[in-house]
Design a protein around this motif. Sequence first.
Motif: not given
Lengths: 236, 274
Positions: A202-212, A214-223
Amino acid sequence: MPDRHILRAFDRDLREIQAEIMKMGGLVEEAILESARALAARDPELAEKVRRRDREIDALEARINEEAARVIALRQPAASDLRTLLTVIKIAGNLERIGDYAKNLAKRTAVLVNMPDIEGAPRAIRRMAKEVEQMLKDALDAYMRHDAALAEEVRQRDHEVDQMYNALFRQFLTFMMEDPRSITPCMHLHFIAKNIERMGDHVTNIAEQVIYLVTGELPEESRPKATGFSEEGLTP
Amino acid sequence: MAAKAQAEQAEKADQGDQAQAGEGVKITARGVNVWYGENHAIRDVNVDIDDKTVTAFIGPSGCGKSTFLRCLNRMNDTIEICRVEGRIEMDGQDIYAPEVDPVLLRARVGMVFQKPNPFPKSIYENVAYGPRIHGLAKNRAELDGIVEKSLRRAALWDEVKDRLSAPGTGLSGGQQQRLCIARAIATSPEVLLMDEPASALDPIATAQIEELIDELRAKFAVVIVTHSMQQAARVSQKTAFFHLGELVEYGETGQIFTNPRDPRTESYITGRIG
């Protein structure tokens, strides 16, 4: 870009809602640390406190969602404002889930205090909880500072939590095979470890939301995923 | 409801299947500069306007969006101090070429203005005027047909069919604007330019115009200038943001409103001081 709206009330709305998120984040961080501390110290009272405070976290999520809906309806946000509100809703949802896991940890602690100690496990779990709490803290910092690089770093760190969980899983498996009387506490501890691992997700989800945000896009490549168990058919 | 169903039937009858958005480029503008006397109003604008698509021009007052719109059917020709440079092509043909008759061009590129401006004539005559002067109807029956078709397409037929000889100026504001749209499309244009078509209307009439714009897109390339960013978001597929005479950003409307690339666009659409 200037960071002030022509309509100042809009800025106030956004500030207030983000202050609520930070408050919620603070409560959740506390819940993670205190539930793990309660387990390590075999302290049922502290565990009970974590369970009680989860209600506050739930109420904050409801308030944030209501407030976000109100701002969307009244202000018709666009672009980064819209992304801010969408991420606020999602982050609140993820924080609420993390809070639930901490509550579950506290519940199991109340049971575990009446059982024999499993050597080393509470300490390892506390380390894992601290790691997740640190990740959450960094994710929320990244959110406040609009720092996509830090968010990406948090996202990568989830790997370490996964590895800690995997190590604990093997350890519990060994204990249970050696001594069937340890099955009940080990199962509880395993669920706790699994729940902390889920907190990391869930923290990872939050980090992904931060990337969205800031950049307008969700990170693509999987961890990077390292379970090592899927091949053995042992993934719980 | 019945009115809409009827209008839709009429549409289908003469239109075949509904056209999809974005069927190639209709208008190409390259290196367009416009001066009003000493004032450099449009600076080096390059843009491709898609056919069968609603394109919205947004931007603060004085950004040049209306000026650029008016270049597309040479409305600026009527302003003496206005000078247009660069190349604007429709279907590959230079619309500023000497052999192009601006009057005929404007029959192909219709226009609707901010304030409804029906002629002080009957509803029928308002719509029949264009087709008549361009000789699009051989006889009265054909002209009747064009008038009905245009009024249906402008979603006004059912409200006015029993009083076609009543003055157009006696209609409500929203009806007058739809009458002007019927008038603009009566000459079967290929492109419809709309300069703030709903800014003088109440929310219900605005919603009707917006619904109409969405229907017209099946048939025409529609270019709309609007101050209302929400309107641009609601009706358009492509959005162009103008600022200080420059085309700052042009893209798919969803992208412009969720994730604009240029900080000036972001500032403008989020209502920040910019």
